[in-house]
Design an enzyme around this catalytic site. Sequence first.
Site, PDB file in Angstrom:
ATOM      1  N   SER A  36       0.969  -1.039  -0.195  1.00 44.62           N
ATOM      2  CA  SER A  36       0.031   0.193   0.070  1.00 44.62           C
ATOM      3  C   SER A  36       0.877   1.378  -0.043  1.00 44.62           C
ATOM      4  CB  SER A  36      -1.065  -0.189   1.292  1.00 44.62           C
ATOM      5  OG  SER A  36      -1.397   1.080   1.377  1.00 44.62           O
ATOM      6  N   HIS A  53      -1.531  -1.337  -4.170  1.00 43.47           N
ATOM      7  CA  HIS A  53      -2.785  -0.979  -3.380  1.00 43.47           C
ATOM      8  C   HIS A  53      -2.687   0.631  -3.235  1.00 43.47           C
ATOM      9  CE1 HIS A  53      -6.133  -1.679  -0.755  1.00 43.47           C
ATOM     10  NE2 HIS A  53      -5.773  -0.980   0.001  1.00 43.47           N
ATOM     11  N   ASP A  99      -4.978   3.496  -1.540  1.00 43.74           N
ATOM     12  CA  ASP A  99      -5.889   4.050  -0.769  1.00 43.74           C
ATOM     13  C   ASP A  99      -6.542   5.372  -1.146  1.00 43.74           C
ATOM     14  OD1 ASP A  99      -6.269   1.910   1.000  1.00 43.74           O
ATOM     15  OD2 ASP A  99      -4.126   2.334   1.563  1.00 43.74           O
ATOM     16  N   MET A 116      -8.923   8.075  -0.021  1.00 44.97           N
ATOM     17  CA  MET A 116      -9.789   8.326   0.968  1.00 44.97           C
ATOM     18  C   MET A 116     -10.151   9.921   0.939  1.00 44.97           C
ATOM     19  SD  MET A 116      -7.521   7.222   4.283  1.00 44.97           S
ATOM     20  CE  MET A 116      -6.591   5.448   4.119  1.00 44.97           C
ATOM     21  N   HIS A 168      -8.574   1.285  -3.661  1.00 41.76           N
ATOM     22  CA  HIS A 168      -9.411   0.856  -2.765  1.00 41.76           C
ATOM     23  C   HIS A 168     -10.169   2.423  -2.402  1.00 41.76           C
ATOM     24  CE1 HIS A 168      -9.829  -0.059   2.033  1.00 41.76           C
ATOM     25  NE2 HIS A 168     -10.851  -0.068   1.267  1.00 41.76           N
ATOM     26  N   MET A 223     -12.192   4.464  -0.460  1.00 42.51           N
ATOM     27  CA  MET A 223     -13.115   4.736   0.965  1.00 42.51           C
ATOM     28  C   MET A 223     -13.632   5.999   0.813  1.00 42.51           C
ATOM     29  SD  MET A 223      -9.819   3.397   3.089  1.00 42.51           S
ATOM     30  CE  MET A 223      -8.602   3.226   1.909  1.00 42.51           C
ATOM     31  N   MET A 235     -11.868  -5.641   5.806  1.00 39.79           N
ATOM     32  CA  MET A 235     -10.926  -4.614   6.730  1.00 39.79           C
ATOM     33  C   MET A 235     -10.592  -5.354   7.863  1.00 39.79           C
ATOM     34  SD  MET A 235     -10.318  -1.902   4.798  1.00 39.79           S
ATOM     35  CE  MET A 235      -9.246  -1.176   6.009  1.00 39.79           C
ATOM     36  N   ASP A 289      -7.103  -6.342   4.670  1.00 40.28           N
ATOM     37  CA  ASP A 289      -6.392  -4.821   4.558  1.00 40.28           C
ATOM     38  C   ASP A 289      -6.331  -4.497   6.071  1.00 40.28           C
ATOM     39  OD1 ASP A 289      -5.416  -2.477   3.940  1.00 40.28           O
ATOM     40  OD2 ASP A 289      -7.163  -1.935   2.829  1.00 40.28           O
ATOM     41  N   SER A 306       2.739  -0.074   6.100  1.00 41.07           N
ATOM     42  CA  SER A 306       3.729  -0.089   6.935  1.00 41.07           C
ATOM     43  C   SER A 306       4.735  -1.089   7.160  1.00 41.07           C
ATOM     44  CB  SER A 306       3.199   0.589   8.421  1.00 41.07           C
ATOM     45  OG  SER A 306       2.355  -0.447   8.876  1.00 41.07           O
TER      46      SER A 306
HETATM   47  C1  DX5 Z   1      -6.291   1.588   5.912  1.00 44.29           C
HETATM   48  C2  DX5 Z   1      -6.128   1.230   4.416  1.00 44.29           C
HETATM   49  C3  DX5 Z   1      -4.782   0.295   4.222  1.00 44.29           C
HETATM   50  C4  DX5 Z   1      -3.299   0.873   4.759  1.00 44.29           C
HETATM   51  C5  DX5 Z   1      -2.834  -0.378   5.616  1.00 44.29           C
HETATM   52  O1  DX5 Z   1      -7.403   2.315   5.967  1.00 44.29           O
HETATM   53  O2  DX5 Z   1      -7.024   0.684   3.671  1.00 44.29           O
HETATM   54  O3  DX5 Z   1      -4.695  -0.016   3.009  1.00 44.29           O
HETATM   55  O4  DX5 Z   1      -2.602   1.306   3.891  1.00 44.29           O
HETATM   56  O5  DX5 Z   1      -1.759  -0.067   6.330  1.00 44.29           O
HETATM   57  P1  DX5 Z   1      -1.139  -0.984   7.417  1.00 44.29           P
HETATM   58  O6  DX5 Z   1      -0.591  -2.191   6.487  1.00 44.29           O
HETATM   59  O7  DX5 Z   1       0.052  -0.213   7.803  1.00 44.29           O
HETATM   60  O8  DX5 Z   1      -1.957  -1.335   8.309  1.00 44.29           O
HETATM   61 ZN    ZN Z   2      -6.598  -0.064   1.754  1.00 44.88          ZN
END
Ligand code: DX5
Ligand code: ZN
Length: 229
Positions: free
Chosen positions: A9, A34, A36, A38, A67, A69, A144, A182, A203
Amino acid sequence: MRDVMIAPSILSCDFGNMREEAENAVNAGARILHVDVMDGHFVPNLTFGPSMVKALRKTIRVPLDIHLMVEEPMSLIPAFLEAAGPMKGDILTVHQEACRDLAGTIGQIRALAPEILIGVSIKPNTPVSTLKGYESMIDMVLLMTVEPGFGGQGLIEEVLSKIDETRELFREAGKDILIELDGGVKIDNLHKLTGADLLVMGSAVFKAGDLEKTAENLKKIHEKLKDLL
Ligand code: DX5
Ligand code: ZN
């Protein structure tokens, strides 16, 4: 042997150097990235728009796992698809909780980009049964394993029982479903997660600004995965 794919990600990379960070992850073995998205409404954080997706697409040769969100994503989906220039292997995921008309939203994606996979995500407290009736329309379920919004949180183990529950729901409908997890996926909990098909790792992969460390992390994760499968 079943394949389990790691989806790094880019939320956890150095945004000031996203191009190199993304290329570096792909060179170190990532087969998908991936992304994200948001909106500051569905989740309390704000990240990428379509232009970022367009830039990433130009940079890397692997599919994107986008993804969303985003509250009521239908108004944004055309822009994201146009920016992505959809290719086979791409995944576009919306949240069940964010769509008033989930079937209509899925239909919109299918009509605009028939070649991509469509995912539906549910948050940790959303029951798998909310996906009943949509089985034939969905290619992937994104479970999730943290509350969406931020990287670096701890995995909520209670969610893991949803893997079998999801497989069962879709099997009853005669569908072989892809499952993605995820949030909070780490090298140390991989052994509990191999029932899924895709594992997002933010991370645990990216050490922002340290390309060598990121590549090393990804290699170690892939080696561990090979041992487990
Ligand atoms: C959180 C995201 C994840 C995020 C995961 O809302 O959807 O994709 O990047 O990060 P880690 O692997 O650090 O939990
Ligand atoms: Zn995600």
